[in-house]
Scaffold this active site. Structure first.
Site, PDB file in Angstrom:
ATOM      1  N   LYS A  72      -2.020  -1.556  -3.727  1.00  0.00           N
ATOM      2  CA  LYS A  72      -3.132  -0.719  -3.267  1.00  0.00           C
ATOM      3  C   LYS A  72      -2.661   0.740  -3.211  1.00  0.00           C
ATOM      4  O   LYS A  72      -2.415   1.281  -2.139  1.00  0.00           O
ATOM      5  CB  LYS A  72      -3.588  -1.212  -1.891  1.00  0.00           C
ATOM      6  CG  LYS A  72      -4.837  -0.574  -1.360  1.00  0.00           C
ATOM      7  CD  LYS A  72      -5.202  -1.239  -0.029  1.00  0.00           C
ATOM      8  CE  LYS A  72      -6.371  -0.589   0.622  1.00  0.00           C
ATOM      9  NZ  LYS A  72      -6.677  -1.227   1.919  1.00  0.00           N
ATOM     10  N   GLU A  84       0.801  -1.233   0.000  1.00  0.00           N
ATOM     11  CA  GLU A  84       0.000   0.000   0.000  1.00  0.00           C
ATOM     12  C   GLU A  84       0.833   1.282   0.000  1.00  0.00           C
ATOM     13  O   GLU A  84       0.928   1.973   1.009  1.00  0.00           O
ATOM     14  CB  GLU A  84      -0.924  -0.024   1.225  1.00  0.00           C
ATOM     15  CG  GLU A  84      -1.959   1.047   1.235  1.00  0.00           C
ATOM     16  CD  GLU A  84      -2.983   0.864   2.348  1.00  0.00           C
ATOM     17  OE1 GLU A  84      -3.584   1.881   2.722  1.00  0.00           O
ATOM     18  OE2 GLU A  84      -3.186  -0.256   2.844  1.00  0.00           O
TER      19      GLU A  84
END
Length: 132
Positions: free
Chosen positions: A47, A5
């Protein structure tokens, strides 16, 4: 499945080109580290943020521009072996995030070897939480 992420925040007055440049640098560094750590790229999801102007930037960008910058940035920094990119909403409204993702999936003439979708997050929950 590991989810990586990296996120460039929307805070600030930066324009979409600055977000694209910074995102490309960060995503490239993330990919280098994934390889350095001998991770199985085919078994990961990324992400990241969408490439958007800062929240306080006076020059707003439309869905097509955000889509083009986002996919171009990904194609410059993310290997095709990665199976999917699951976007953060990054403070966008449900409608904005949905329009941007839709525009990305409609782009023609630019490589898009990964699945592009949402991570279940604020952009998809806001109206439901409000109604609840």
């Amino acid at each position: 499945m590991p989810i990586i992420e990296p996120e460039i925040l929307q805070d600030g007055e930066h324009d979409i080109e600055v977000c694209a440049a910074v995102s490309e640098k960060v995503f490239s560094a993330v990919m280098q580290q994934l390889f350095a750590q001998h991770l199985l790229i085919e078994g990961l999801l990324l992400k990241p943020n969408m490439v958007t102007p800062g929240a306080s930037c006076p020059k707003r960008a439309g869905a097509e521009e955000i889509a083009w910058y986002t996919v171009r940035t990904l194609s410059r920094s993310i290997v095709p072996a990665l199976p999917g990119v699951v976007f953060l909403s990054g403070g966008q409204s449900e409608e904005e995030a949905s329009l941007n993702l839709n525009a990305m999936n409609k782009l023609q003439g630019i490589p898009r070897p990964w699945r592009l979708t949402f991570s279940y997050g604020r952009a998809l929950q806001a109206s439901v939480l409000k109604a609840w």
